[in-house]
Design a protein around this motif. Structure first.
Motif, PDB file in Angstrom:
ATOM      1  N   ASN A   9       0.846  -1.188   0.000  1.00 22.65           N
ATOM      2  CA  ASN A   9       0.000   0.000   0.000  1.00 22.65           C
ATOM      3  C   ASN A   9       0.887   1.246   0.000  1.00 22.65           C
ATOM      4  O   ASN A   9       1.920   1.278   0.671  1.00 22.65           O
ATOM      5  N   GLU A  10       0.466   2.300  -0.707  1.00 30.99           N
ATOM      6  CA  GLU A  10       1.297   3.497  -0.827  1.00 30.99           C
ATOM      7  C   GLU A  10       1.486   4.243   0.488  1.00 30.99           C
ATOM      8  O   GLU A  10       2.390   5.067   0.615  1.00 30.99           O
ATOM      9  N   THR A  11       0.650   3.995   1.481  1.00 31.36           N
ATOM     10  CA  THR A  11       0.798   4.698   2.754  1.00 31.36           C
ATOM     11  C   THR A  11       1.976   4.185   3.578  1.00 31.36           C
ATOM     12  O   THR A  11       2.503   4.926   4.404  1.00 31.36           O
ATOM     13  N   ILE A  12       2.387   2.955   3.341  1.00 32.27           N
ATOM     14  CA  ILE A  12       3.470   2.378   4.153  1.00 32.27           C
ATOM     15  C   ILE A  12       4.808   3.073   3.883  1.00 32.27           C
ATOM     16  O   ILE A  12       5.463   3.551   4.826  1.00 32.27           O
ATOM     17  N   PRO A  13       5.275   3.183   2.622  1.00 36.17           N
ATOM     18  CA  PRO A  13       6.556   3.886   2.420  1.00 36.17           C
ATOM     19  C   PRO A  13       6.513   5.364   2.799  1.00 36.17           C
ATOM     20  O   PRO A  13       7.497   5.919   3.289  1.00 36.17           O
ATOM     21  N   THR A  14       5.365   6.013   2.583  1.00 36.72           N
ATOM     22  CA  THR A  14       5.287   7.430   2.945  1.00 36.72           C
ATOM     23  C   THR A  14       5.333   7.623   4.453  1.00 36.72           C
ATOM     24  O   THR A  14       5.953   8.564   4.941  1.00 36.72           O
ATOM     25  N   THR A  15       4.684   6.730   5.202  1.00 34.38           N
ATOM     26  CA  THR A  15       4.732   6.814   6.664  1.00 34.38           C
ATOM     27  C   THR A  15       6.142   6.557   7.180  1.00 34.38           C
ATOM     28  O   THR A  15       6.625   7.269   8.065  1.00 34.38           O
ATOM     29  N   ILE A  16       6.810   5.557   6.610  1.00 38.50           N
ATOM     30  CA  ILE A  16       8.189   5.267   7.012  1.00 38.50           C
ATOM     31  C   ILE A  16       9.091   6.460   6.703  1.00 38.50           C
ATOM     32  O   ILE A  16       9.935   6.852   7.528  1.00 38.50           O
ATOM     33  N   GLY A  17       8.902   7.070   5.544  1.00 37.10           N
ATOM     34  CA  GLY A  17       9.694   8.246   5.181  1.00 37.10           C
ATOM     35  C   GLY A  17       9.445   9.418   6.110  1.00 37.10           C
ATOM     36  O   GLY A  17      10.380  10.103   6.536  1.00 37.10           O
ATOM     37  N   ALA A  18       8.181   9.663   6.453  1.00 37.04           N
ATOM     38  CA  ALA A  18       7.853  10.775   7.348  1.00 37.04           C
ATOM     39  C   ALA A  18       8.440  10.539   8.740  1.00 37.04           C
ATOM     40  O   ALA A  18       8.998  11.464   9.357  1.00 37.04           O
ATOM     41  N   LEU A  19       8.335   9.318   9.243  1.00 40.19           N
ATOM     42  CA  LEU A  19       8.905   9.014  10.555  1.00 40.19           C
ATOM     43  C   LEU A  19      10.426   9.128  10.545  1.00 40.19           C
ATOM     44  O   LEU A  19      11.027   9.617  11.511  1.00 40.19           O
ATOM     45  N   THR A  20      11.056   8.722   9.450  1.00 40.34           N
ATOM     46  CA  THR A  20      12.510   8.837   9.331  1.00 40.34           C
ATOM     47  C   THR A  20      12.943  10.299   9.370  1.00 40.34           C
ATOM     48  O   THR A  20      13.913  10.656  10.054  1.00 40.34           O
ATOM     49  N   VAL A  21      12.218  11.161   8.658  1.00 40.83           N
ATOM     50  CA  VAL A  21      12.545  12.589   8.648  1.00 40.83           C
ATOM     51  C   VAL A  21      12.367  13.192  10.041  1.00 40.83           C
ATOM     52  O   VAL A  21      13.194  13.990  10.489  1.00 40.83           O
ATOM     53  N   LEU A  22      11.315  12.783  10.751  1.00 37.04           N
ATOM     54  CA  LEU A  22      11.092  13.314  12.097  1.00 37.04           C
ATOM     55  C   LEU A  22      12.139  12.819  13.082  1.00 37.04           C
ATOM     56  O   LEU A  22      12.679  13.593  13.880  1.00 37.04           O
ATOM     57  N   VAL A  23      12.441  11.521  13.042  1.00 42.34           N
ATOM     58  CA  VAL A  23      13.411  10.950  13.982  1.00 42.34           C
ATOM     59  C   VAL A  23      14.813  11.497  13.703  1.00 42.34           C
ATOM     60  O   VAL A  23      15.585  11.744  14.633  1.00 42.34           O
ATOM     61  N   ALA A  24      15.146  11.725  12.438  1.00 43.07           N
ATOM     62  CA  ALA A  24      16.462  12.267  12.085  1.00 43.07           C
ATOM     63  C   ALA A  24      16.598  13.732  12.479  1.00 43.07           C
ATOM     64  O   ALA A  24      17.702  14.275  12.489  1.00 43.07           O
ATOM     65  N   GLY A  25      15.486  14.392  12.793  1.00 36.39           N
ATOM     66  CA  GLY A  25      15.543  15.782  13.219  1.00 36.39           C
ATOM     67  C   GLY A  25      15.587  16.778  12.071  1.00 36.39           C
ATOM     68  O   GLY A  25      15.867  17.952  12.292  1.00 36.39           O
ATOM     69  N   ILE A  26      15.309  16.325  10.862  1.00 37.35           N
ATOM     70  CA  ILE A  26      15.320  17.227   9.712  1.00 37.35           C
ATOM     71  C   ILE A  26      14.172  18.221   9.821  1.00 37.35           C
ATOM     72  O   ILE A  26      14.324  19.402   9.507  1.00 37.35           O
ATOM     73  N   VAL A  27      13.021  17.738  10.279  1.00 36.26           N
ATOM     74  CA  VAL A  27      11.862  18.596  10.512  1.00 36.26           C
ATOM     75  C   VAL A  27      11.576  18.593  12.010  1.00 36.26           C
ATOM     76  O   VAL A  27      11.362  17.538  12.598  1.00 36.26           O
ATOM     77  N   PRO A  28      11.585  19.764  12.648  1.00 32.87           N
ATOM     78  CA  PRO A  28      11.324  19.806  14.090  1.00 32.87           C
ATOM     79  C   PRO A  28       9.855  19.484  14.419  1.00 32.87           C
ATOM     80  O   PRO A  28       8.946  19.747  13.625  1.00 32.87           O
ATOM     81  N   TRP A  29       9.651  18.906  15.590  1.00 33.11           N
ATOM     82  CA  TRP A  29       8.298  18.543  16.033  1.00 33.11           C
ATOM     83  C   TRP A  29       7.395  19.762  16.143  1.00 33.11           C
ATOM     84  O   TRP A  29       6.191  19.681  15.912  1.00 33.11           O
ATOM     85  N   MET A  30       7.946  20.915  16.494  1.00 31.17           N
ATOM     86  CA  MET A  30       7.125  22.124  16.606  1.00 31.17           C
ATOM     87  C   MET A  30       6.551  22.531  15.253  1.00 31.17           C
ATOM     88  O   MET A  30       5.430  23.035  15.177  1.00 31.17           O
ATOM     89  N   ASP A  31       7.306  22.316  14.174  1.00 31.87           N
ATOM     90  CA  ASP A  31       6.782  22.614  12.834  1.00 31.87           C
ATOM     91  C   ASP A  31       5.596  21.718  12.508  1.00 31.87           C
ATOM     92  O   ASP A  31       4.605  22.160  11.919  1.00 31.87           O
ATOM     93  N   VAL A  32       5.675  20.450  12.893  1.00 37.22           N
ATOM     94  CA  VAL A  32       4.581  19.513  12.650  1.00 37.22           C
ATOM     95  C   VAL A  32       3.340  19.954  13.428  1.00 37.22           C
ATOM     96  O   VAL A  32       2.225  19.958  12.896  1.00 37.22           O
TER      97      VAL A  32
END
Length: 66
Positions: A9-32
């Motif tokens: 399903n297309e939601t699985i890779p996008t969710t993994i990508g979004a979580l990777t970006v958040l955990v890596a700190g590329i996008v701060p939680w406050m922006d989300v």
């Protein structure tokens, strides 16, 4: 998405990508949180409209078959 590798399903890779970006700190939680605050009203309106059309369709408000 034209091709689904392994039928995933297309939601699985996008969710993994979004979580990777958040955990890596590329996008701060406050922006989300700010984005969720901005789109909250519009998303509630869209969901309410969808629910209202489902209910109205279930009571054959739109006329049914001709």
């Amino acid at each position: 998405m034209l091709w689904r590798p392994f039928g995933i399903n297309e939601t699985i890779p996008t969710t993994i990508g979004a979580l990777t970006v958040l955990v890596a700190g590329i996008v701060p939680w406050m922006d989300v949180l700010n984005i969720f605050d901005i789109i909250r009203g519009a998303s509630l309106t869209i969901l309410s409209t969808i629910m209202m059309s489902i209910v109205l369709e279930s009571i054959v408000f739109f006329g049914g078959l001709l």
